[in-house]
Design an enzyme around this catalytic site. Sequence first.
Site, PDB file in Angstrom:
ATOM      1  N   ALA A 188       0.834  -1.199   0.000  1.00 14.97           N
ATOM      2  CA  ALA A 188       0.000   0.000   0.000  1.00 14.97           C
ATOM      3  C   ALA A 188       0.871   1.253   0.000  1.00 14.97           C
ATOM      4  O   ALA A 188       0.620   2.217  -0.741  1.00 14.97           O
ATOM      5  CB  ALA A 188      -0.934  -0.004   1.203  1.00 14.97           C
ATOM      6  N   TYR A 189       1.906   1.227   0.811  1.00 13.82           N
ATOM      7  CA  TYR A 189       2.828   2.360   0.876  1.00 13.82           C
ATOM      8  C   TYR A 189       3.478   2.596  -0.488  1.00 13.82           C
ATOM      9  O   TYR A 189       3.502   3.723  -1.007  1.00 13.82           O
ATOM     10  CB  TYR A 189       3.895   2.092   1.938  1.00 13.82           C
TER      11      TYR A 189
END
Length: 285
Positions: A188-189
């Site tokens: 996600a990052y």
Amino acid sequence: MSSGPGPRLGAMDNAPHIDHSADTTSSPATTTGGLLAGKVAFVTGAGRGIGAAAARLFAREGARVLLAARTEDELKAVTEKIRAAGGTAAYTVCDLADGASVRAAVDRAVELYGRLDVAFNNAATSVPPAPMDQVSEEDFDHVCAVNLKGSWLAMSAEVAAIRATAGTGAIVNNSSVGSLRGNPPLAAYGATKRAVNSLTESAAATYGPEGIRVNAIAPGTTLTEMMRAWDDASPGVVDHLNARTPLRRAADPDEIAQAAAWLLSDRASYVTGAVLPVDGGMQAI
């Protein structure tokens, strides 16, 4: 990576907490011929790590700096250190995921110093490393809200402030080397940071004709509090990343801040739309 895992950031109310003791008078740091002499700089995520290092460096290089983050105690400590060293700085507490809070923080820079010339969008959040199917929807949404939406909100407010005051200027977004390839532990990052790269390029194309440059830096392994927390939770992570880095070491936050300072300065006057790896050569392998 510029930011490692850490506790998920919480929400804040819309109203920014403002440092009312700002010293807006000239000081040795604003009159000497530094890299950012005479400029007003806005820095997000400035309470610690790369953001704090950038705020200190920008002030040493002659800028008047407004620091923004969620943590007032950390902001106050960094601001006091800058002032003690002869620089000009103030702080405002804001929630990067909240548009009204971000706009109020950028407006505060103009209120204090009369203009905005440059901005470093450094603030970000992450969740503990895990395969993407083990990240909760709530955590995924929060990472997107801070890292992606927050960058969009900040750039939009900064462009408006630069256009209305200084006329021309520069913005640097803090991305990550983890945005340049697959990032299984931090999917996600990495995805939000890759989206920040796209926003950076789009903004550079859009605002270049006005004389507003927009670039990004993509740090490699950097010894921030968040990276140290990751290494504490998973011993050996930093050593593993260093083994994949030609310089065989992690960066100090000040080394990353130096790249941002150059891109914001007039010495990078023909650089826009770039995503600059600052990774010890990790991308070369």
